[in-house]
Motif scaffolding. Structure first.
Motif: not given
Length: 315
Positions: A241-255
């Motif tokens: 679960v990584v941050r992807d923007g200037h605000g507190p917005h996140y991207h969830v990546a899976y393997s």
């Protein structure tokens, strides 16, 4: 322990709890932009006074060698401070205060939980394996908020009042906690009910770990998720679960899910699964290196981590 020592310990625990609770209340009530500015100043200060900077730069040398030049190592090191101070002081307090079931998609991809929901629907339970990358507290908390039955494995804090405070925060969305003592047995019970166990498995484990490849170098790694998968038959799903923007917005990546092979030799299967989720976490870290805990001594058995002149040998 004498009565005097017990009294002193209790007083220290009370102060620790009072400070932790007061800091949390302050940060939760600050406007996000104000908390962000304070975090930026503290991160810059930590970098300027070289707080564990040699460990960070040494780890980057071990991990990337000549793939990353000195200027990039300095940039990543600086961004590591910024990311973690910001996560602890601005993002987590803000998310705890503002994210609700009716607005969570404003803070994370709207499709973020779909791969986990599909795997969970198989009914075998799921072992989520993640690391100290991005915001490791947010994924399990968010999944529980939208109705997934998630149990996260955590360390029991020495201070009982601080532990209760952390547990109240972590369970405020419906997430439940499994403490590491007895986690294998309790985790198997959770999986047998078709529920989800979340584990952070990227730090050094010198006491009970298995040496597997991590960035081209052997590192002692937690085998608990592999053992739990073999015993329960539940698949492992690596996630970040990584941050992807200037605000507190996140991207969830899976393997891709890692599934145990019935009847496979036990030791070989533990090694295969442990290596598989470690490699998946490495791929995530390579994508977002500025959001990992490079200040942790991941390769503890080696003293060269603090030497800026070290050059790893690569085949």
């Amino acid at each position: 322990m004498t009565g005097w020592h017990r009294g002193l310990r209790k007083a220290i625990e009370t102060l620790h709890y009072a400070f932790s609770r007061s800091a949390l209340l302050l940060l939760q009530n600050l406007p996000y932009v104000v908390a962000l500015r304070i975090a930026e100043m503290l991160a810059a200060t930590a970098y300027a006074i070289r707080l564990r900077r040699d460990v960070i730069r040494g780890n980057l040398l071990v991990a990337f060698g000549n793939e990353v030049d000195e200027s990039d190592r300095q940039r990543i090191a600086s961004e590591v401070y910024g990311h973690w101070v910001r996560t602890l002081m601005a993002d987590i307090p803000h998310l705890l205060r503002t994210v609700r079931r009716d607005n969570w998609s404003s803070f994370v991809d709207v499709t973020a939980l779909e791969p986990l929901q599909r795997l969970h629907a198989e009914g075998r339970g799921v072992i989520l394996v993640s690391g100290h990358l991005g915001n490791p507290e947010f994924g399990g908390w968010l999944g529980a908020l939208v109705g997934l039955p998630i149990y996260s494995v955590a360390n029991l804090q020495d201070n009982p009042r601080v532990n209760r405070l952390l547990e109240a925060l972590r369970t405020s969305s419906g997430q439940r906690i499994l403490y590491k003592q007895g986690a294998l047995r309790k985790g198997r019970e959770v999986l047998e009910r078709g529920e989800i166990v979340a584990v952070l498995a990227d730090l050094s484990d010198l006491r009970g770990g298995l040496a597997v490849d991590f960035f081209g170098r052997e590192a002692s790694t937690m085998i608990g998720p592999a053992v739990l998968s073999i015993r329960s038959g539940a698949p492992i799903l690596p996630v970040a679960v990584v941050r992807d923007g200037h605000g507190p917005h996140y991207h969830v990546a899976y393997s891709e899910p890692i599934r145990p092979v019935p009847g496979a030799p036990l030791r070989a299967e533990i090694h295969r699964i442990t290596q598989a989720y470690t490699s998946a976490l490495e791929r995530f870290i390579r994508l977002w290196p500025e959001q990992w805990v490079w200040f942790h001594r991941r390769w503890k058995e080696s003293r060269v981590l603090i030497s800026p002149t070290f050059r790893p040998v690569r085949s």
